[in-house]
Design an enzyme around this catalytic site. Structure first.
Site, PDB file in Angstrom:
ATOM      1  N   VAL A  43      29.849   3.975  23.741  1.00 47.48           N
ATOM      2  CA  VAL A  43      31.125   4.661  23.930  1.00 47.48           C
ATOM      3  C   VAL A  43      31.820   4.203  25.205  1.00 47.48           C
ATOM      4  O   VAL A  43      32.947   4.578  25.462  1.00 47.48           O
ATOM      5  CB  VAL A  43      30.934   6.192  23.972  1.00 47.48           C
ATOM      6  CG1 VAL A  43      30.420   6.683  22.650  1.00 47.48           C
ATOM      7  CG2 VAL A  43      29.997   6.595  25.096  1.00 47.48           C
ATOM      8  N   LEU A  53      20.279   7.724  24.576  1.00 52.93           N
ATOM      9  CA  LEU A  53      20.856   8.796  23.786  1.00 52.93           C
ATOM     10  C   LEU A  53      19.821   9.647  23.080  1.00 52.93           C
ATOM     11  O   LEU A  53      20.095  10.804  22.746  1.00 52.93           O
ATOM     12  CB  LEU A  53      21.826   8.218  22.748  1.00 52.93           C
ATOM     13  CG  LEU A  53      23.012   7.423  23.303  1.00 52.93           C
ATOM     14  CD1 LEU A  53      23.839   6.849  22.155  1.00 52.93           C
ATOM     15  CD2 LEU A  53      23.870   8.280  24.206  1.00 52.93           C
ATOM     16  N   SER A  88      16.641  -2.455  13.536  1.00 52.78           N
ATOM     17  CA  SER A  88      17.192  -2.875  12.258  1.00 52.78           C
ATOM     18  C   SER A  88      18.634  -3.296  12.452  1.00 52.78           C
ATOM     19  O   SER A  88      19.434  -2.539  13.020  1.00 52.78           O
ATOM     20  CB  SER A  88      17.114  -1.738  11.235  1.00 52.78           C
ATOM     21  OG  SER A  88      17.827  -2.072  10.064  1.00 52.78           O
ATOM     22  N   ILE A  96      21.320  -0.890  11.180  1.00 54.65           N
ATOM     23  CA  ILE A  96      21.675   0.329  11.901  1.00 54.65           C
ATOM     24  C   ILE A  96      22.522  -0.057  13.098  1.00 54.65           C
ATOM     25  O   ILE A  96      22.095  -0.805  13.971  1.00 54.65           O
ATOM     26  CB  ILE A  96      20.410   1.081  12.378  1.00 54.65           C
ATOM     27  CG1 ILE A  96      19.551   1.468  11.177  1.00 54.65           C
ATOM     28  CG2 ILE A  96      20.800   2.311  13.195  1.00 54.65           C
ATOM     29  CD1 ILE A  96      18.227   2.111  11.558  1.00 54.65           C
ATOM     30  N   LYS A 116      34.437  -3.801  38.909  1.00 51.65           N
ATOM     31  CA  LYS A 116      34.937  -2.428  38.923  1.00 51.65           C
ATOM     32  C   LYS A 116      34.759  -1.840  40.319  1.00 51.65           C
ATOM     33  O   LYS A 116      33.639  -1.754  40.827  1.00 51.65           O
ATOM     34  CB  LYS A 116      34.178  -1.589  37.891  1.00 51.65           C
ATOM     35  CG  LYS A 116      34.531  -0.110  37.922  1.00 51.65           C
ATOM     36  CD  LYS A 116      33.676   0.652  36.928  1.00 51.65           C
ATOM     37  CE  LYS A 116      33.900   2.154  37.083  1.00 51.65           C
ATOM     38  NZ  LYS A 116      33.060   2.937  36.153  1.00 51.65           N
ATOM     39  N   PRO A 141      36.762   6.037  44.284  1.00 50.62           N
ATOM     40  CA  PRO A 141      36.320   4.670  44.579  1.00 50.62           C
ATOM     41  C   PRO A 141      34.822   4.595  44.862  1.00 50.62           C
ATOM     42  O   PRO A 141      34.194   5.584  45.259  1.00 50.62           O
ATOM     43  CB  PRO A 141      37.112   4.337  45.852  1.00 50.62           C
ATOM     44  CG  PRO A 141      37.203   5.652  46.559  1.00 50.62           C
ATOM     45  CD  PRO A 141      37.269   6.709  45.487  1.00 50.62           C
ATOM     46  N   ALA A 163      31.586   0.530  30.948  1.00 46.68           N
ATOM     47  CA  ALA A 163      31.750   0.552  32.391  1.00 46.68           C
ATOM     48  C   ALA A 163      30.468   1.056  33.040  1.00 46.68           C
ATOM     49  O   ALA A 163      29.734   1.843  32.449  1.00 46.68           O
ATOM     50  CB  ALA A 163      32.928   1.446  32.782  1.00 46.68           C
ATOM     51  N   VAL A 196      12.484   2.133  10.358  1.00 50.75           N
ATOM     52  CA  VAL A 196      11.355   3.065  10.384  1.00 50.75           C
ATOM     53  C   VAL A 196      11.563   4.138   9.320  1.00 50.75           C
ATOM     54  O   VAL A 196      12.625   4.780   9.263  1.00 50.75           O
ATOM     55  CB  VAL A 196      11.211   3.723  11.773  1.00 50.75           C
ATOM     56  CG1 VAL A 196      10.071   4.727  11.773  1.00 50.75           C
ATOM     57  CG2 VAL A 196      10.988   2.661  12.841  1.00 50.75           C
ATOM     58  N   VAL A 212      25.439   2.456  19.358  1.00 55.09           N
ATOM     59  CA  VAL A 212      26.521   3.246  19.924  1.00 55.09           C
ATOM     60  C   VAL A 212      26.810   2.744  21.328  1.00 55.09           C
ATOM     61  O   VAL A 212      25.916   2.619  22.149  1.00 55.09           O
ATOM     62  CB  VAL A 212      26.151   4.741  19.965  1.00 55.09           C
ATOM     63  CG1 VAL A 212      27.232   5.543  20.686  1.00 55.09           C
ATOM     64  CG2 VAL A 212      25.951   5.262  18.554  1.00 55.09           C
TER      65      VAL A 212
END
Length: 509
Positions: free
Chosen positions: A49, A339, A41, A44, A80, A98, A52, A191, A47
């Protein structure tokens, strides 16, 4: 006995990085006739955070046949070479974890053991510098240089390893294009309920807000912290690790680009957590991870904004979480990816790796209509071990510190670590042993970087070194340090490399 049949319908609930990484990998099933549907959706939010990664992402991208320059351009990525930790062991120190290896082993003895012995000698001629001088990725990071490694194993440039900083939203969009081109169907919708088969407890279908019902044989929960399928519907308990990892909130904010992007992530310790700085081509990602038991929200936001190197490009956005993992990540006919299955703060940039690990193991244990409990058990064992290994490595950063300047650092320093980490620390403190088990994410060199950066020197070193003359070892180390420094100096600047090969165009600011 009736033979089990291949699964006909796979349903992914949730988009974002986890959902579209899963969809892009499962697109090959769609090409073989399996119906793969992703439900998300737009209302919604997702996330992210951190933006990297670690070098394991190369494996996933190769699996999908992604051209690296195209991927870097599309996602506003930079390269990186590692993570710089500032203020972790003590308030005024810093070191780099490293990618890549330190030096090279000699006659079966680990390189860092040579460095430990030689750096402990008193004579000025034996001043061989910090161990970072013996890792090309660390030296190049300090110089702001980048180049891709070469295939010749005899060349120092072959030892360089790297990952990426990128815009997670652009990465999800990039993978969505690949997945839909491969036959994955996207359904827009929220849902509202989940239907379970009364005889088995398996998920039969999900019901959307507009009344549509989507049936499936296997469901992949990518619904984020809510864990709609695995947690809310199937009731798999969440095991909290907040006792060891008390940080439970973060503020994230982008800032405008200021100067050439550094080829490494910065993790800067604060009084109750740490701040991140992640440079992209078109902006900089910033955040402050903190423990709400030791710092209030306003102070945490103020710390983040005060530490920015350039003007904020938006208002800080707060995230709330608890470190831990579900008891099982595969329950009945539902697998949690990302998550929805667990969370570990992004201190070592492992969030996307854990998504990738879940996808890879699902592909290697992909079920048929029989839904074998043996495959589920194997998956759950491997994923729990993966989470626990990463948990221990992150706890190491908090536990191995001399900081006593705030209640937060006093608590994390004195909290007894898990037995598995305590055993590693005991090995290190005696003779500098750092022996991760085969197949674990963080290599011996990664453990060495953090242990030397924060836990300090061990009491002694490998006794096998007694057979090797110190003068000869010293000459070898100094020669190697010079070769690595010369190799790094000859590399193009990080920004120069991007401009030459993979600069993005029309990236969102």
């Amino acid at each position: 006995m009736t033979a089990a049949l291949p699964l006909k319908r796979v349903v992914i609930v949730g988009g974002g990085t986890a959902g579209w990484m899963t969809a892009a990998a499962l697109a090959r099933l769609a090409a073989a006739g399996t119906q793969v549907t992703l439900v998300e959706s737009e209302a919604i939010g997702t996330v992210g955070v951190g933006e990297a990664t670690i070098p394991s992402l190369h494996d996933y991208n190769r699996f999908l046949g992604i051209d690296e320059d195209d991927f870097v351009r599309a996602t506003g990525a930079t390269f990186k070479l590692g993570i710089e930790f500032a203020g972790w062991g003590r308030q005024d120190d810093r070191y780099i974890h490293p990618f890549g290896s330190f030096g090279r082993d000699i006659e079966g003895i680990k390189f860092h053991q040579f460095w430990l012995r030689q750096s402990g000698l008193a004579a000025p001629a034996d001043d061989i510098g910090p161990i970072e001088d013996y890792c090309l990725s660390a030296v190049a990071a300090r110089m702001g240089k980048f180049n891709r490694p070469v295939g010749d194993p005899t060349a120092v440039l072959s030892t360089l390893r790297y990952a990426f900083h990128f815009d997670a939203g652009l990465y999800a969009r990039y993978l969505r294009g690949m997945a839909e081109a491969g036959g994955v169907a996207r359904v827009e919708g929220r849902v509202t309920s989940v239907d379970l088969a009364p005889e088995t407890g398996f998920i039969r279908s999900i019901l959307l807000e507009d009344g549509r019902r989507i049936e499936g044989d296997l469901f992949v929960d990518c619904s984020g912290f809510r864990s709609l399928l695995l947690g809310e519907t199937l009731g798999v308990p969440f095991v909290s690790w907040q006792h060891w990892l008390p940080c439970d909130r973060a503020y994230a904010v982008p800032s405008v680009t200021a100067g050439p992007p550094l080829p490494y992530t910065r993790a800067m310790a604060t009084a109750a957590g740490w701040r991140w700085r992640i440079p992209l081509q078109h902006r900089v990602g910033n955040g402050h991870v903190y423990a709400s038991a030791f710092m209030n929200d306003q102070d945490a936001a103020d710390v983040l904004v005060a530490g920015l190197d350039s003007a904020a490009a938006a208002e800080p956005r707060q995230l709330r979480f608890t470190a831990g993992v579900r008891e099982r990540l595969w329950e009945r006919n539902c697998v949690a990816i990302g998550l929805s299955g667990g969370f570990l703060e992004p201190l070592e940039s492992t969030s996307i790796h854990l998504i990738q690990a879940g996808i890879t193991r699902l592909m290697s244990l992909f079920p048929d209509s029989g839904h074998s409990s043996v495959e589920r058990a194997a998956y759950n064992r491997m994923m729990r071990d993966e989470y626990a290994h990463i948990r221990d490595f992150i706890i190491l950063h908090y536990h191995a510190t001399d900081r006593d300047d705030s209640p937060f650092w006093n608590q994390v320093r004195t909290t007894p670590p898990p037995d598995t980490l305590a055993a590693r620390l005991a090995l290190w403190r005696e003779r500098g042993r750092a022996l991760p088990e085969a197949g674990q994410l963080f290599t011996e060199d990664s453990w060495i970087a953090v242990l030397l950066g924060q836990a300090g020197r061990p009491a002694s070193h490998d006794p096998l070194l007694a057979a090797l003359p110190t003068a000869e070892a010293g000459r070898f180390l100094r020669h190697l340090r010079d070769v690595i420094a010369q190799t790094a100096a000859a590399m193009p600047g990080h920004a120069q490399f991007i401009a030459r090969h993979c600069a993005g165009a029309n990236l969102p600011r």
